[in-house]
Design a protein around this motif. Structure first.
Motif, PDB file in Angstrom:
ATOM      1  N   ARG A 157      36.505  -7.205 -38.598  1.00 49.15           N
ATOM      2  CA  ARG A 157      35.182  -6.629 -38.821  1.00 49.15           C
ATOM      3  C   ARG A 157      35.077  -5.207 -38.287  1.00 49.15           C
ATOM      4  O   ARG A 157      34.097  -4.514 -38.565  1.00 49.15           O
ATOM      5  CB  ARG A 157      34.111  -7.514 -38.185  1.00 49.15           C
ATOM      6  CG  ARG A 157      33.934  -8.826 -38.932  1.00 49.15           C
ATOM      7  CD  ARG A 157      32.828  -9.665 -38.366  1.00 49.15           C
ATOM      8  NE  ARG A 157      32.606 -10.848 -39.200  1.00 49.15           N
ATOM      9  CZ  ARG A 157      31.641 -11.734 -39.014  1.00 49.15           C
ATOM     10  NH1 ARG A 157      30.804 -11.551 -38.003  1.00 49.15           N
ATOM     11  NH2 ARG A 157      31.503 -12.760 -39.807  1.00 49.15           N
ATOM     12  N   HIS A 158      36.060  -4.800 -37.532  1.00 48.65           N
ATOM     13  CA  HIS A 158      36.062  -3.427 -37.014  1.00 48.65           C
ATOM     14  C   HIS A 158      37.250  -2.645 -37.567  1.00 48.65           C
ATOM     15  O   HIS A 158      37.780  -1.746 -36.910  1.00 48.65           O
ATOM     16  CB  HIS A 158      36.064  -3.452 -35.483  1.00 48.65           C
ATOM     17  CG  HIS A 158      34.786  -3.989 -34.902  1.00 48.65           C
ATOM     18  ND1 HIS A 158      33.674  -3.209 -34.685  1.00 48.65           N
ATOM     19  CD2 HIS A 158      34.427  -5.251 -34.543  1.00 48.65           C
ATOM     20  CE1 HIS A 158      32.696  -3.961 -34.194  1.00 48.65           C
ATOM     21  NE2 HIS A 158      33.127  -5.190 -34.102  1.00 48.65           N
ATOM     22  N   HIS A 183      29.101  -0.055 -38.592  1.00 50.25           N
ATOM     23  CA  HIS A 183      29.230  -0.086 -37.144  1.00 50.25           C
ATOM     24  C   HIS A 183      29.196   1.330 -36.573  1.00 50.25           C
ATOM     25  O   HIS A 183      29.701   2.276 -37.181  1.00 50.25           O
ATOM     26  CB  HIS A 183      30.555  -0.733 -36.736  1.00 50.25           C
ATOM     27  CG  HIS A 183      30.611  -2.202 -37.005  1.00 50.25           C
ATOM     28  ND1 HIS A 183      29.740  -3.094 -36.437  1.00 50.25           N
ATOM     29  CD2 HIS A 183      31.457  -2.943 -37.783  1.00 50.25           C
ATOM     30  CE1 HIS A 183      30.033  -4.316 -36.840  1.00 50.25           C
ATOM     31  NE2 HIS A 183      31.064  -4.251 -37.660  1.00 50.25           N
ATOM     32  N   GLY A 198      38.066  -8.220 -29.051  1.00 53.79           N
ATOM     33  CA  GLY A 198      38.977  -8.950 -29.932  1.00 53.79           C
ATOM     34  C   GLY A 198      40.360  -9.085 -29.324  1.00 53.79           C
ATOM     35  O   GLY A 198      40.967 -10.165 -29.349  1.00 53.79           O
ATOM     36  N   ILE A 244      37.017 -10.700 -35.179  1.00 55.14           N
ATOM     37  CA  ILE A 244      36.398  -9.529 -34.547  1.00 55.14           C
ATOM     38  C   ILE A 244      37.137  -8.262 -34.952  1.00 55.14           C
ATOM     39  O   ILE A 244      36.523  -7.250 -35.317  1.00 55.14           O
ATOM     40  CB  ILE A 244      36.378  -9.692 -33.018  1.00 55.14           C
ATOM     41  CG1 ILE A 244      35.484 -10.862 -32.610  1.00 55.14           C
ATOM     42  CG2 ILE A 244      35.881  -8.403 -32.349  1.00 55.14           C
ATOM     43  CD1 ILE A 244      35.545 -11.200 -31.133  1.00 55.14           C
ATOM     44  N   GLY A 283      34.372  -3.768 -29.955  1.00 55.54           N
ATOM     45  CA  GLY A 283      34.939  -4.819 -30.790  1.00 55.54           C
ATOM     46  C   GLY A 283      36.440  -4.935 -30.635  1.00 55.54           C
ATOM     47  O   GLY A 283      36.986  -6.041 -30.525  1.00 55.54           O
TER      48      GLY A 283
END
Length: 210
Positions: free
Chosen positions: A137-138, A17, A29, A134, A25
């Motif tokens: 994933r970040h 990312h 999120g 979310i 994100g």
């Protein structure tokens, strides 16, 4: 895609990312999770994790949810720093503060709601589950039980969703001391929905934060 990548897709490095992706994100999120928690609170329910524990304490303590949520999560950050690193801790702190602020904002902007408990449990936990995915994933989380679940997954290979399910069960059982039994059962249904979303969709290594 090369022949080697086709034969061994697990060896393909996941995309990284960009910084702007991570910022967006975390914001999205936190927004999605905060609205899910707002719906759960409107339904008089709890859910799993420290968010559910904070909702439960909020029913018996004259303290705003946002304050309780931050305080409850603080002890878990020592584990997060050791197991996930300071970048993860910093992003998780930002996520927690955003969720705390946005939950209060929803209450002011939307006003009081009367929701059927089952509707609130399902929709609220679906939103929380999507928001957590979310954040994961970040390279972030909401601290607390999610930190424990992610560390256990990375250290011992147990899926984060299963670990969360066990910890969430403890919170739901504790809610018998505060909520009516029917609301506890509905809360358990919602917590199961949340854990199922994490179990079915979260896989380590798919994405890399910047």
């Amino acid at each position: 895609m090369t022949e080697a990548a086709v034969r061994a897709p697990e060896l393909v490095e996941p995309p990284r990312h960009r910084a702007i992706d991570d910022i967006a994100g975390l914001a999205v999120g936190a927004l999605v999770i905060s609205f899910g928690l707002f719906l759960l609170k409107a339904g008089g329910l709890v859910t799993g994790g420290t968010a559910g524990l904070s909702l439960l304490l909020g029913y018996v303590l004259p303290i705003p949810f946002g304050v309780i949520f931050v305080v409850v999560n603080l002890p878990f950050f020592a584990l997060a720093a050791r197991g996930k690193g300071w970048r993860f801790v910093a992003r998780s702190l930002v996520s927690i503060m955003l969720v705390s602020l946005l939950t209060s904002l929803h209450a002011s902007a939307v006003g009081p709601l009367e929701l059927h408990p089952v509707y609130a449990a399902v929709l609220g936990n679906v939103l929380c589950g999507v928001g957590l995915l979310i954040l994961f994933r970040h390279n972030s989380s909401l601290g607390g039980f999610t930190v424990v679940a992610l560390v256990v997954q990375e250290r011992f290979g147990f899926r984060a969703g299963y670990v969360l399910l066990a910890l969430d069960l403890c919170v739901v059982l504790a809610s018998f001391t505060v909520l009516a039994p029917v609301l506890v059962l509905v809360s358990a249904l919602g917590a199961g929905v949340l854990s199922s979303i994490i179990m079915l969709n979260h896989r380590p290594g798919r994405y890399r934060a910047s």
